[in-house]
Design an enzyme around this catalytic site. Structure first.
Site, PDB file in Angstrom:
ATOM      1  CG  HIS A  38      -9.414   0.888 -42.604  1.00 47.04           C
ATOM      2  ND1 HIS A  38     -10.346   1.446 -41.757  1.00 47.04           N
ATOM      3  CD2 HIS A  38      -8.230   0.950 -41.948  1.00 47.04           C
ATOM      4  CE1 HIS A  38      -9.739   1.845 -40.640  1.00 47.04           C
ATOM      5  NE2 HIS A  38      -8.453   1.549 -40.728  1.00 47.04           N
TER       6      HIS A  38
ATOM      7  CG  HIS B 225      -3.378   4.120 -35.602  1.00 45.88           C
ATOM      8  ND1 HIS B 225      -3.173   4.336 -36.946  1.00 45.88           N
ATOM      9  CD2 HIS B 225      -2.610   5.033 -34.947  1.00 45.88           C
ATOM     10  CE1 HIS B 225      -2.310   5.348 -37.093  1.00 45.88           C
ATOM     11  NE2 HIS B 225      -1.952   5.779 -35.904  1.00 45.88           N
TER      12      HIS B 225
ATOM     13  CG  ASP C 160      -8.538   2.146 -36.619  1.00 46.96           C
ATOM     14  OD1 ASP C 160      -7.484   2.606 -36.129  1.00 46.96           O
ATOM     15  OD2 ASP C 160      -8.698   1.998 -37.845  1.00 46.96           O
ATOM     16  CG  HIS C 161      -5.790  -1.222 -36.765  1.00 44.13           C
ATOM     17  ND1 HIS C 161      -5.788  -1.929 -37.947  1.00 44.13           N
ATOM     18  CD2 HIS C 161      -6.128   0.051 -37.089  1.00 44.13           C
ATOM     19  CE1 HIS C 161      -6.103  -1.110 -38.946  1.00 44.13           C
ATOM     20  NE2 HIS C 161      -6.315   0.101 -38.447  1.00 44.13           N
TER      21      HIS C 161
ATOM     22  CG  ASP D 236      -4.690   1.186 -41.139  1.00 44.26           C
ATOM     23  OD1 ASP D 236      -5.390   0.224 -41.505  1.00 44.26           O
ATOM     24  OD2 ASP D 236      -5.057   1.991 -40.253  1.00 44.26           O
TER      25      ASP D 236
ATOM     26  CG  HIS E  74      -0.633   4.002 -41.103  1.00 47.79           C
ATOM     27  ND1 HIS E  74      -1.484   5.005 -41.498  1.00 47.79           N
ATOM     28  CD2 HIS E  74      -1.268   3.339 -40.104  1.00 47.79           C
ATOM     29  CE1 HIS E  74      -2.585   4.951 -40.761  1.00 47.79           C
ATOM     30  NE2 HIS E  74      -2.484   3.955 -39.907  1.00 47.79           N
TER      31      HIS E  74
ATOM     32  CG  HIS F 231      -1.087   0.226 -37.172  1.00 48.86           C
ATOM     33  ND1 HIS F 231      -1.891  -0.630 -37.898  1.00 48.86           N
ATOM     34  CD2 HIS F 231      -1.733   1.421 -37.173  1.00 48.86           C
ATOM     35  CE1 HIS F 231      -2.966   0.024 -38.312  1.00 48.86           C
ATOM     36  NE2 HIS F 231      -2.906   1.265 -37.879  1.00 48.86           N
TER      37      HIS F 231
HETATM   38 FE    FE Z   1      -6.903   1.973 -39.251  1.00 53.68          FE
HETATM   39 ZN    ZN Z   2      -3.989   3.058 -38.589  1.00 48.87          ZN
END
Ligand code: FE
Ligand code: ZN
Length: 240
Positions: free
Chosen positions: A170, A57, A59-60, A132, A113, A55
């Site tokens: 995570h 985001h 942090d990915h 996530d 998400h 996805h």
């Molecule tokens: Fe994340």
């Molecule tokens: Zn995420």
């Protein structure tokens, strides 16, 4: 068989390196940061062919462009989020498949998400990368989707065979376990899993992968009776 190496990035994210046998093609799932991945690849003289995003985001995906530039990798991610994924070359949708060497990777669309989130399913190896959407003992927050969508997405993952290994985005397992224990204090399978989690974390090891059978027996979000029940649990967790 494809091998999976866990590469921790940022605070509590996991990126996953997939390597085909005999120095065949490689892929990295969700590079939230380039540095630790470059270190690992260069130390072990590994090339990088594909970058796969679950996805959009940060942090990915924040490592996408640096890794693409350095290794010439091709970036694949959710078709519904292509405008939000840096450097993406090709969008993937429900039922799409592609080959990583001999390994067939199938796309499951799992919105909730985010609106376009996907999972990568390696059926022959019995592995699923859930980003996530599904965490061990938890699930992602509903940033862009409805409880109905997320409930359906989680049930789609839960319908894979019980021995399928889950690799998620995570290391949230310990905090998630506290919530599951609050909701189902008398679940012996959960108590066993908590002992295992505590042992792993005490020696700094990841709590992943975990198989779907174990998650179905311990993760309260997979036990929700329907989408209303799921929505109730998600709300409780949001303020836990
Ligand atoms: Fe994340
Ligand atoms: Zn995420």
């Amino acid at each position: 068989m494809t091998t999976v190496t866990i590469i921790p990035v940022l605070q509590d994210n996991y990126s996953y390196l997939l390597e085909s046998p005999n120095h065949g093609p490689t892929a990295i799932i969700d590079p939230g940061q380039a540095g630790p991945i470059e270190l690992f690849l260069d130390k072990h003289k590994i090339k990088l062919d594909f970058i796969l995003n679950t996805h959009h985001h940060g942090d990915h995906v924040s490592g996408n462009e640096a890794l693409k530039k350095k290794y010439g990798a091709t970036i694949l991610g959710p078709e519904k989020e292509t405008s939000r994924i840096p450097g993406i070359d090709k969008g993937l949708k429900e039922g799409d498949t592609f080959m990583l060497g001999e390994e067939k990777i199938e796309i499951l669309e799992t919105p909730g998400h985010t609106s376009g989130a996907i999972c990568f399913h390696l059926k022959n190896s019995g592995i699923v990368f859930t980003g996530d959407t599904l965490f061990s003992l938890g699930c992602g927050r509903l940033f862009e989707g409805t409880p109905e969508q997320m409930h359906k997405s989680l049930q789609k993952i839960a319908a894979l065979s019980d021995h399928t290994l889950i690799y998620c985005g995570h290391e949230y397992t310990k905090a998630n376990a506290n919530f599951c224990a609050h909701i189902t204090p008398d679940n012996p399978a959960l108590q066993n899993r908590i002992l295992e989690i505590n042992t792993l974390r005490a020696s700094g090891k990841p709590t992943l992968p975990v198989d779907i059978g174990t998650e179905k027996a311990t993760n309260v979000f997979l036990m929700a009776k329907d989408s209303n029940d799921f929505a109730r649990l998600r709300r409780l967790k949001d303020s836990f």
